[in-house]
Design a protein around this motif. Sequence first.
Motif, PDB file in Angstrom:
ATOM      1  N   GLU A 192       0.833  -1.204   0.000  1.00  0.00           N
ATOM      2  CA  GLU A 192       0.000   0.000   0.000  1.00  0.00           C
ATOM      3  C   GLU A 192       0.870   1.258   0.000  1.00  0.00           C
ATOM      4  N   GLY A 193       1.962   1.206   0.748  1.00  0.00           N
ATOM      5  CA  GLY A 193       2.869   2.346   0.799  1.00  0.00           C
ATOM      6  C   GLY A 193       3.498   2.652  -0.547  1.00  0.00           C
ATOM      7  N   ALA A 194       3.848   1.618  -1.303  1.00  0.00           N
ATOM      8  CA  ALA A 194       4.441   1.826  -2.626  1.00  0.00           C
ATOM      9  C   ALA A 194       3.437   2.459  -3.581  1.00  0.00           C
ATOM     10  N   VAL A 195       2.184   2.008  -3.510  1.00  0.00           N
ATOM     11  CA  VAL A 195       1.142   2.590  -4.359  1.00  0.00           C
ATOM     12  C   VAL A 195       0.926   4.054  -3.994  1.00  0.00           C
ATOM     13  N   ASN A 196       0.811   4.324  -2.706  1.00  0.00           N
ATOM     14  CA  ASN A 196       0.580   5.703  -2.258  1.00  0.00           C
ATOM     15  C   ASN A 196       1.771   6.607  -2.591  1.00  0.00           C
ATOM     16  N   PHE A 197       2.972   6.078  -2.454  1.00  0.00           N
ATOM     17  CA  PHE A 197       4.175   6.834  -2.793  1.00  0.00           C
ATOM     18  C   PHE A 197       4.163   7.244  -4.263  1.00  0.00           C
ATOM     19  N   THR A 198       3.756   6.327  -5.118  1.00  0.00           N
ATOM     20  CA  THR A 198       3.699   6.611  -6.544  1.00  0.00           C
ATOM     21  C   THR A 198       2.766   7.788  -6.829  1.00  0.00           C
ATOM     22  N   VAL A 199       1.603   7.764  -6.197  1.00  0.00           N
ATOM     23  CA  VAL A 199       0.631   8.841  -6.402  1.00  0.00           C
ATOM     24  C   VAL A 199       1.140  10.154  -5.814  1.00  0.00           C
ATOM     25  N   GLU A 200       1.802  10.074  -4.663  1.00  0.00           N
ATOM     26  CA  GLU A 200       2.364  11.284  -4.057  1.00  0.00           C
ATOM     27  C   GLU A 200       3.453  11.891  -4.937  1.00  0.00           C
ATOM     28  N   GLN A 201       4.242  11.033  -5.578  1.00  0.00           N
ATOM     29  CA  GLN A 201       5.344  11.516  -6.425  1.00  0.00           C
ATOM     30  C   GLN A 201       4.843  12.136  -7.723  1.00  0.00           C
ATOM     31  N   TYR A 202       3.865  11.476  -8.344  1.00  0.00           N
ATOM     32  CA  TYR A 202       3.509  11.847  -9.716  1.00  0.00           C
ATOM     33  C   TYR A 202       2.030  12.184  -9.922  1.00  0.00           C
ATOM     34  N   GLY A 203       1.257  12.187  -8.846  1.00  0.00           N
ATOM     35  CA  GLY A 203      -0.115  12.676  -8.916  1.00  0.00           C
ATOM     36  C   GLY A 203      -1.166  11.669  -9.332  1.00  0.00           C
ATOM     37  N   THR A 204      -0.760  10.517  -9.810  1.00  0.00           N
ATOM     38  CA  THR A 204      -1.715   9.504 -10.249  1.00  0.00           C
ATOM     39  C   THR A 204      -0.999   8.168 -10.390  1.00  0.00           C
ATOM     40  N   LEU A 205      -1.740   7.144 -10.775  1.00  0.00           N
ATOM     41  CA  LEU A 205      -1.167   5.831 -11.074  1.00  0.00           C
ATOM     42  C   LEU A 205      -2.016   5.220 -12.178  1.00  0.00           C
ATOM     43  N   THR A 206      -1.402   4.940 -13.307  1.00  0.00           N
ATOM     44  CA  THR A 206      -2.155   4.400 -14.436  1.00  0.00           C
ATOM     45  C   THR A 206      -1.625   3.068 -14.951  1.00  0.00           C
ATOM     46  N   VAL A 207      -0.427   2.670 -14.523  1.00  0.00           N
ATOM     47  CA  VAL A 207       0.129   1.374 -14.911  1.00  0.00           C
ATOM     48  C   VAL A 207       0.707   0.699 -13.675  1.00  0.00           C
ATOM     49  N   LEU A 208       0.311  -0.535 -13.442  1.00  0.00           N
ATOM     50  CA  LEU A 208       0.870  -1.331 -12.351  1.00  0.00           C
ATOM     51  C   LEU A 208       1.405  -2.630 -12.932  1.00  0.00           C
ATOM     52  N   PHE A 209       2.703  -2.855 -12.755  1.00  0.00           N
ATOM     53  CA  PHE A 209       3.313  -4.116 -13.161  1.00  0.00           C
ATOM     54  C   PHE A 209       3.615  -4.910 -11.902  1.00  0.00           C
ATOM     55  N   ASN A 210       2.736  -5.858 -11.590  1.00  0.00           N
ATOM     56  CA  ASN A 210       2.903  -6.754 -10.439  1.00  0.00           C
ATOM     57  C   ASN A 210       3.886  -7.853 -10.834  1.00  0.00           C
ATOM     58  N   ASN A 211       5.141  -7.675 -10.505  1.00  0.00           N
ATOM     59  CA  ASN A 211       6.182  -8.542 -11.054  1.00  0.00           C
ATOM     60  C   ASN A 211       6.893  -9.401 -10.016  1.00  0.00           C
ATOM     61  N   VAL A 212       6.709  -9.132  -8.735  1.00  0.00           N
ATOM     62  CA  VAL A 212       7.448  -9.884  -7.716  1.00  0.00           C
ATOM     63  C   VAL A 212       7.012 -11.348  -7.704  1.00  0.00           C
ATOM     64  N   GLY A 213       7.979 -12.236  -7.628  1.00  0.00           N
ATOM     65  CA  GLY A 213       7.685 -13.662  -7.511  1.00  0.00           C
ATOM     66  C   GLY A 213       8.873 -14.397  -6.941  1.00  0.00           C
ATOM     67  N   LEU A 214       8.594 -15.458  -6.192  1.00  0.00           N
ATOM     68  CA  LEU A 214       9.651 -16.236  -5.558  1.00  0.00           C
ATOM     69  C   LEU A 214       9.537 -17.703  -5.941  1.00  0.00           C
ATOM     70  N   THR A 215      10.660 -18.390  -5.888  1.00  0.00           N
ATOM     71  CA  THR A 215      10.677 -19.836  -6.009  1.00  0.00           C
ATOM     72  C   THR A 215      11.807 -20.370  -5.140  1.00  0.00           C
ATOM     73  N   ASN A 216      11.687 -21.603  -4.698  1.00  0.00           N
ATOM     74  CA  ASN A 216      12.700 -22.198  -3.833  1.00  0.00           C
ATOM     75  C   ASN A 216      12.787 -23.684  -4.150  1.00  0.00           C
ATOM     76  N   LEU A 217      13.830 -24.068  -4.858  1.00  0.00           N
ATOM     77  CA  LEU A 217      13.950 -25.437  -5.331  1.00  0.00           C
ATOM     78  C   LEU A 217      14.266 -26.428  -4.210  1.00  0.00           C
ATOM     79  N   LYS A 218      14.674 -25.930  -3.053  1.00  0.00           N
ATOM     80  CA  LYS A 218      15.013 -26.820  -1.936  1.00  0.00           C
ATOM     81  C   LYS A 218      13.817 -27.110  -1.039  1.00  0.00           C
ATOM     82  N   LYS A 219      12.849 -26.213  -1.013  1.00  0.00           N
ATOM     83  CA  LYS A 219      11.700 -26.388  -0.124  1.00  0.00           C
ATOM     84  C   LYS A 219      10.379 -26.587  -0.863  1.00  0.00           C
ATOM     85  N   ASP A 220      10.275 -26.035  -2.061  1.00  0.00           N
ATOM     86  CA  ASP A 220       9.043 -26.163  -2.840  1.00  0.00           C
ATOM     87  C   ASP A 220       9.145 -27.444  -3.664  1.00  0.00           C
ATOM     88  N   LEU A 221       8.774 -28.555  -3.023  1.00  0.00           N
ATOM     89  CA  LEU A 221       9.000 -29.874  -3.605  1.00  0.00           C
ATOM     90  C   LEU A 221       7.692 -30.480  -4.109  1.00  0.00           C
TER      91      LEU A 221
END
Length: 266
Positions: free
Chosen positions: A71-100
């Motif tokens: 939420e803070g990242a979204v709000n920061f974006t709007v505070e910096q530039y006045g709006t938000l029109t594109v969101l790229f949800n890109n974070v992802g994790l994988t773990n080959l030792k535990k995700d079996l």
Amino acid sequence: MDRVKNKVALVTGGASGIGLSAATLLAKEGAKVVIADFNLEGAKEAADALVKEGFEASAIFLDAGDASSIEGAVNFTVEQYGTLTVLFNNVGLTNLKKDLDVVNIDLDEWDRLVNVNLKSILLGSRFAIPYMQKAGGGSIINTASMAAFASDQIRTAYGATKAGVVNMTKNIATQYGKDHIRCNAVAPGLILTPAAKNNMPEEMLAIYSKFNALPYHGEADDIGHAVVFLASDESKFMTGQTLQIEGGHYLANPTIADTNNWLATL
């Protein structure tokens, strides 16, 4: 140039790899970009490099497993530039030792991947959509994976969460399309990001090469360019779709390569 001029984009996981490519290309095509990443120093370096080239970019710390951080990242974006029109949800994790496999998967790892890979997309969209509605529309782009469409010996949680991303993309598109908000996803195959290059031995890369339809591997920009397209008005009649960008790796019957090799011996 100017394919996304006057758009404001938040890119999560933007300090390296696919996220960095997308953030860079979006900025160079005219967007104001916020790079959000757990690696704050990397995000700052990326943003500073863009600013030095004359583009508009900022950086913020992001813990994709924490709702308040998203939420803070979204709000920061709007505070910096006045709006938000594109969101790229890109974070992802994988773990080959535990995700079996299903019997042996670490259940805490299951919960962690569901939280980061899937819930973070729900939350990023949840916090961004009201701003997009106020702006008169927007584009949400989610990073899925070809693991959403194919099974594996391991990575049970990863595949399940990425399949969830594909479905959530459709739900967001359906629920908010009348607000001029589009939602699409990209599903990369093997992409030679720095992490892949540093962690995949040549033998593993050769296995992927064997089954690719194309005679080369993907690069981060192959996904970054698709993100720019989905963020731009060029894709204004496209929503709820997942672009499979995987070099033709999953096109053929899996026996084709071995059959061809066998036929060559006859």
